[in-house]
Design a protein around this motif. Structure first.
Motif, PDB file in Angstrom:
ATOM      1  N   VAL A 112      61.062  24.380  36.621  1.00 56.54           N
ATOM      2  CA  VAL A 112      61.061  24.024  35.190  1.00 56.54           C
ATOM      3  C   VAL A 112      59.671  23.558  34.773  1.00 56.54           C
ATOM      4  CG1 VAL A 112      62.053  22.495  33.442  1.00 56.54           C
ATOM      5  CG2 VAL A 112      63.527  23.469  35.186  1.00 56.54           C
ATOM      6  N   GLY A 113      59.034  22.767  35.644  1.00 59.46           N
ATOM      7  CA  GLY A 113      57.671  22.297  35.364  1.00 59.46           C
ATOM      8  C   GLY A 113      56.706  23.465  35.223  1.00 59.46           C
ATOM      9  N   LYS A 114      56.802  24.416  36.156  1.00 60.24           N
ATOM     10  CA  LYS A 114      55.910  25.588  36.101  1.00 60.24           C
ATOM     11  C   LYS A 114      56.178  26.415  34.856  1.00 60.24           C
ATOM     12  CE  LYS A 114      54.904  26.229  40.981  1.00 60.24           C
ATOM     13  NZ  LYS A 114      55.278  26.935  42.213  1.00 60.24           N
ATOM     14  N   ALA A 115      57.455  26.591  34.523  1.00 58.23           N
ATOM     15  CA  ALA A 115      57.824  27.386  33.338  1.00 58.23           C
ATOM     16  C   ALA A 115      57.274  26.731  32.070  1.00 58.23           C
ATOM     17  CB  ALA A 115      59.346  27.523  33.244  1.00 58.23           C
ATOM     18  N   THR A 116      57.346  25.394  32.020  1.00 59.30           N
ATOM     19  CA  THR A 116      56.872  24.671  30.835  1.00 59.30           C
ATOM     20  C   THR A 116      55.358  24.814  30.693  1.00 59.30           C
ATOM     21  OG1 THR A 116      58.673  23.110  31.171  1.00 59.30           O
ATOM     22  CG2 THR A 116      56.944  22.436  29.654  1.00 59.30           C
ATOM     23  N   THR A 117      54.639  24.635  31.803  1.00 55.03           N
ATOM     24  CA  THR A 117      53.177  24.791  31.762  1.00 55.03           C
ATOM     25  C   THR A 117      52.826  26.212  31.333  1.00 55.03           C
ATOM     26  OG1 THR A 117      53.065  23.275  33.615  1.00 55.03           O
ATOM     27  CG2 THR A 117      51.067  24.500  33.139  1.00 55.03           C
ATOM     28  N   SER A 118      53.491  27.174  31.954  1.00 56.44           N
ATOM     29  CA  SER A 118      53.222  28.577  31.639  1.00 56.44           C
ATOM     30  C   SER A 118      53.524  28.884  30.166  1.00 56.44           C
ATOM     31  CB  SER A 118      54.080  29.455  32.558  1.00 56.44           C
ATOM     32  OG  SER A 118      54.002  30.776  32.166  1.00 56.44           O
ATOM     33  N   SER A 119      54.598  28.284  29.655  1.00 61.21           N
ATOM     34  CA  SER A 119      54.981  28.503  28.259  1.00 61.21           C
ATOM     35  C   SER A 119      53.882  28.027  27.313  1.00 61.21           C
ATOM     36  CB  SER A 119      56.296  27.754  27.980  1.00 61.21           C
ATOM     37  OG  SER A 119      56.526  27.636  26.612  1.00 61.21           O
ATOM     38  N   VAL A 120      53.379  26.810  27.564  1.00 60.04           N
ATOM     39  CA  VAL A 120      52.351  26.238  26.684  1.00 60.04           C
ATOM     40  C   VAL A 120      51.057  27.056  26.769  1.00 60.04           C
ATOM     41  CG1 VAL A 120      50.910  24.194  26.288  1.00 60.04           C
ATOM     42  CG2 VAL A 120      53.342  23.918  26.745  1.00 60.04           C
ATOM     43  N   MET A 121      50.646  27.378  28.003  1.00 64.50           N
ATOM     44  CA  MET A 121      49.393  28.123  28.168  1.00 64.50           C
ATOM     45  C   MET A 121      49.502  29.519  27.543  1.00 64.50           C
ATOM     46  SD  MET A 121      47.691  25.826  29.424  1.00 64.50           S
ATOM     47  CE  MET A 121      46.185  26.749  29.339  1.00 64.50           C
ATOM     48  N   THR A 122      50.609  30.205  27.808  1.00 69.55           N
ATOM     49  CA  THR A 122      50.795  31.564  27.281  1.00 69.55           C
ATOM     50  C   THR A 122      50.792  31.553  25.755  1.00 69.55           C
ATOM     51  OG1 THR A 122      52.165  32.022  29.205  1.00 69.55           O
ATOM     52  CG2 THR A 122      52.262  33.637  27.436  1.00 69.55           C
ATOM     53  N   SER A 123      51.520  30.596  25.173  1.00 70.09           N
ATOM     54  CA  SER A 123      51.582  30.516  23.705  1.00 70.09           C
ATOM     55  C   SER A 123      50.195  30.287  23.125  1.00 70.09           C
ATOM     56  CB  SER A 123      52.494  29.369  23.266  1.00 70.09           C
ATOM     57  OG  SER A 123      53.820  29.697  23.483  1.00 70.09           O
ATOM     58  N   MET A 124      49.450  29.358  23.717  1.00 65.57           N
ATOM     59  CA  MET A 124      48.117  29.037  23.177  1.00 65.57           C
ATOM     60  C   MET A 124      47.206  30.262  23.227  1.00 65.57           C
ATOM     61  SD  MET A 124      47.254  25.231  24.494  1.00 65.57           S
ATOM     62  CE  MET A 124      48.123  23.806  23.884  1.00 65.57           C
ATOM     63  N   VAL A 125      47.232  30.955  24.365  1.00 72.54           N
ATOM     64  CA  VAL A 125      46.376  32.151  24.505  1.00 72.54           C
ATOM     65  C   VAL A 125      46.786  33.209  23.477  1.00 72.54           C
ATOM     66  CG1 VAL A 125      45.819  34.074  26.047  1.00 72.54           C
ATOM     67  CG2 VAL A 125      45.804  31.731  26.928  1.00 72.54           C
ATOM     68  N   PHE A 126      48.079  33.445  23.356  1.00 73.84           N
ATOM     69  CA  PHE A 126      48.540  34.483  22.416  1.00 73.84           C
ATOM     70  C   PHE A 126      48.278  34.092  20.957  1.00 73.84           C
ATOM     71  CE2 PHE A 126      51.001  36.243  25.998  1.00 73.84           C
ATOM     72  CZ  PHE A 126      50.589  37.560  25.888  1.00 73.84           C
ATOM     73  N   ILE A 127      48.351  32.788  20.672  1.00 78.15           N
ATOM     74  CA  ILE A 127      48.054  32.329  19.301  1.00 78.15           C
ATOM     75  C   ILE A 127      46.596  32.661  18.961  1.00 78.15           C
ATOM     76  CG2 ILE A 127      47.653  30.226  17.921  1.00 78.15           C
ATOM     77  CD1 ILE A 127      50.276  29.150  19.246  1.00 78.15           C
ATOM     78  N   LEU A 128      45.682  32.377  19.893  1.00 82.13           N
ATOM     79  CA  LEU A 128      44.262  32.631  19.623  1.00 82.13           C
ATOM     80  C   LEU A 128      43.969  34.133  19.542  1.00 82.13           C
ATOM     81  CD1 LEU A 128      42.711  29.805  21.801  1.00 82.13           C
ATOM     82  CD2 LEU A 128      42.978  29.856  19.324  1.00 82.13           C
ATOM     83  N   ILE A 129      44.634  34.913  20.411  1.00 84.15           N
ATOM     84  CA  ILE A 129      44.441  36.377  20.363  1.00 84.15           C
ATOM     85  C   ILE A 129      44.987  36.918  19.031  1.00 84.15           C
ATOM     86  CG2 ILE A 129      45.151  38.586  21.397  1.00 84.15           C
ATOM     87  CD1 ILE A 129      45.112  37.135  24.134  1.00 84.15           C
ATOM     88  N   ALA A 130      46.191  36.472  18.677  1.00 81.11           N
ATOM     89  CA  ALA A 130      46.792  36.936  17.417  1.00 81.11           C
ATOM     90  C   ALA A 130      45.939  36.516  16.228  1.00 81.11           C
ATOM     91  CB  ALA A 130      48.207  36.368  17.282  1.00 81.11           C
TER      92      ALA A 130
END
Lengths: 242, 278
Positions: B246-264
């Protein structure tokens, strides 16, 4: 009637179920025993359609749940109650809402009937005045009993119990055993119980099966278990390390 | 015999797949697979919304969680962001032209088209996206999602739909608030530090801005909301391996969202520039 025919299930390179076949007749209580990690819980999850087998089929009242429409799967699940090993109570809901959850989704009962039924079911598992509490405020044994109350609340025809007495004190274990017996006696509920608890198995079972190496290696009555010549079954029921 | 042979073939193939999965190709395949399952989940969520499987109570609860509960942190960060911008612009233009110029224009432009939407999305990712992934991930590893299925409830309908609607409507609302508060923060700093009158600040701010300037940032926030909620729900539904998972999924969720927000953000801005929308 539940029919499991030649079911295989693998996770990665590990074969958990290696051609398991079994029948559960209406109104009987089948107990499945076996050591930890042998695939007992996976077999139950296959039966309710939470896990799909790699091959083979599972029929519940004639519906092949490995190959049916979502609507048929939903209809079939209405007939089955499931008691989870770790209770699986919803953290965000209180005890009453947990027990009433299935009643709201699977029945057409009114609010007052749901309230009454939920209270009744909690009383049946020896819990009263806990409706307003959250699951985090209960002990492991109490959570287990709430899980059981939730599974029986909508009066399913079949109940699958995953370790129903593990973590309970001996007296409460016996209360749960009596409850399983009474559900069968008065409501003709068909049950599959996965357990390590041999006292419980002897008390509630019409038939006992043993799962070992992905296969059923023993199938018989409690008396036949006591008199079996199978060395591994004898070792398991004695609880001997050798 | 036939069955054993086919099982051996499958085992052999899986061992090969395991080896491939440890290489760069495997990471690319896993990413493509992740896109596919996230798209499938998003499709199912949107289909359920259009079919009307919406719980008003759960949606309002989530709207309060996403919108109202995020408001204090959005107010605080936006206010200070506006002040920092005004301070930097005033300082830079004072060095170049001996007086602070375009403070209102640059502060309001930057807040409305970039910092308002992006800052709000980043804050909501950290606060709400992480919470969504952690909650659904915990439900997954404690068999609560399985329990939902056995009790006749589709977890996507029960969990993803209210969160999807809440993020989709509340993030743009928070963005508008962030824009206003950020520009207001810039104005307060400009009047106190650069001795600019508030009317001069607003005149600078509004003279060059059109409704399209505001709309650009506002429209971007809908895309950011989709990214946050789809990534958060997808990572939660696919969490595995207990508390660590769950910890890994949460970290991955935040990092992935941030990267995709900046790309978008880049591509949406590039689209605006290409289409010459002012």
């Amino acid at each position: 009637m539940i029919k499991v025919d030649n079911v295989y299930k693998r996770f990665g390179v590990k074969t958990v179920l290696n051609g398991v076949s079994l029948d559960v007749r209406s109104g009987e209580t089948l107990v499945i025993i076996g050591s930890s990690g042998v695939g007992k819980s996976i077999l139950l999850k296959n039966i309710i359609g939470l896990v799909k087998p790699d091959s083979g089929f599972i029929k519940v009242d004639g519906v092949d749940i490995t190959n049916c429409s979502l609507r048929e799967l939903h209809e079939t699940r209405r007939k089955i109650g499931y008691v989870f090993q770790e209770s699986a109570l919803f953290d965000s809901l209180n005890i009453f809402e947990n027990v009433a959850f299935g009643l709201k989704n699977l029945t057409s009962l009114s609010e007052s009937e749901i309230k009454q039924r939920a209270k009744q079911c909690l009383a049946m598992v020896g819990l009263e005045n806990v409706e307003h509490l959250n699951p985090s405020g209960l002990s492991g044994g109490m959570k287990k009993r709430v899980g059981l109350a939730r599974a029986i609340a909508y009066q399913p025809e079949y109940i699958l119990y995953d370790e129903p007495t593990t973590g309970l004190d001996p007296i409460m274990s016996d209360v749960i055993n009596d409850l399983i017996i009474n559900l069968k006696k008065y409501l003709h509920v068909t049950s599959i119980v996965v357990t390590h608890d041999m006292n419980s198995a002897y008390k509630i079972a019409d038939r006992i099966m043993m799962l070992y190496g992905g296969n059923i290696i023993f199938n018989g009555t409690p008396e036949e278990v006591c008199n079996t010549k199978n060395e591994y079954v004898k070792q398991f029921v004695r609880g001997s390390s050798q | 015999m036939m069955m054993k042979a086919s099982v051996r073939k499958i085992v052999k193939f899986e061992r090969f797949a395991q080896k491939v999965s440890n290489t760069s190709f495997g990471i690319v395949f896993a990413s493509i697979e992740g896109f596919g399952t996230a798209a499938e989940m998003a499709k199912e969520t949107i289909r359920d919304i259009f079919k009307g499987f919406i719980s008003a109570k759960d949606t309002v609860t989530q709207m309060v969680e996403v919108g109202w509960s995020s408001l204090p942190i959005i107010l605080l960060t936006s206010f200070f962001m506006g002040m920092v911008l005004a301070l930097q612009v005033g300082s830079a233009t004072s060095n170049m032209f001996n007086e602070p110029v375009y403070v209102g224009t640059i502060t309001s432009f930057a807040m409305a088209i970039e910092l308002g939407p992006v800052l709000t999305a980043i804050v909501v990712t950290g606060r709400v996206g992480a919470a969504i992934t952690a909650e659904i991930g915990t439900m997954e590893v404690t068999e609560q999602l399985d329990a939902l299925y056995t009790l006749g409830t589709n977890p996507i309908r029960y969990l993803a739909v209210p969160r999807f609607l809440a993020c989709f409507f509340m993030l743009p609302a928070l963005t508008v608030i962030s824009n206003i508060v950020g520009i207001y923060g810039g104005m307060i700093l400009s009047t106190n530090t650069w001795e600019l009158s508030s009317s001069a600040f607003w005149a600078e701010a509004l003279d060059f801005m059109t409704i399209c300037t505001f709309l650009h940032g506002f429209i971007k926030s809908f895309f950011f909301a989709l990214i946050i909620v789809i990534v958060a729900c997808h990572k939660g539904f696919n969490a595995k391996g207990g508390a660590e998972g769950v910890g890994k999924a949460t970290t991955s969720s935040v990092m992935t969202s941030m990267v995709f927000i900046l790309i978008a953000d880049y591509f949406l801005t590039a689209l605006r520039v290409t289409l010459r929308i002012k």
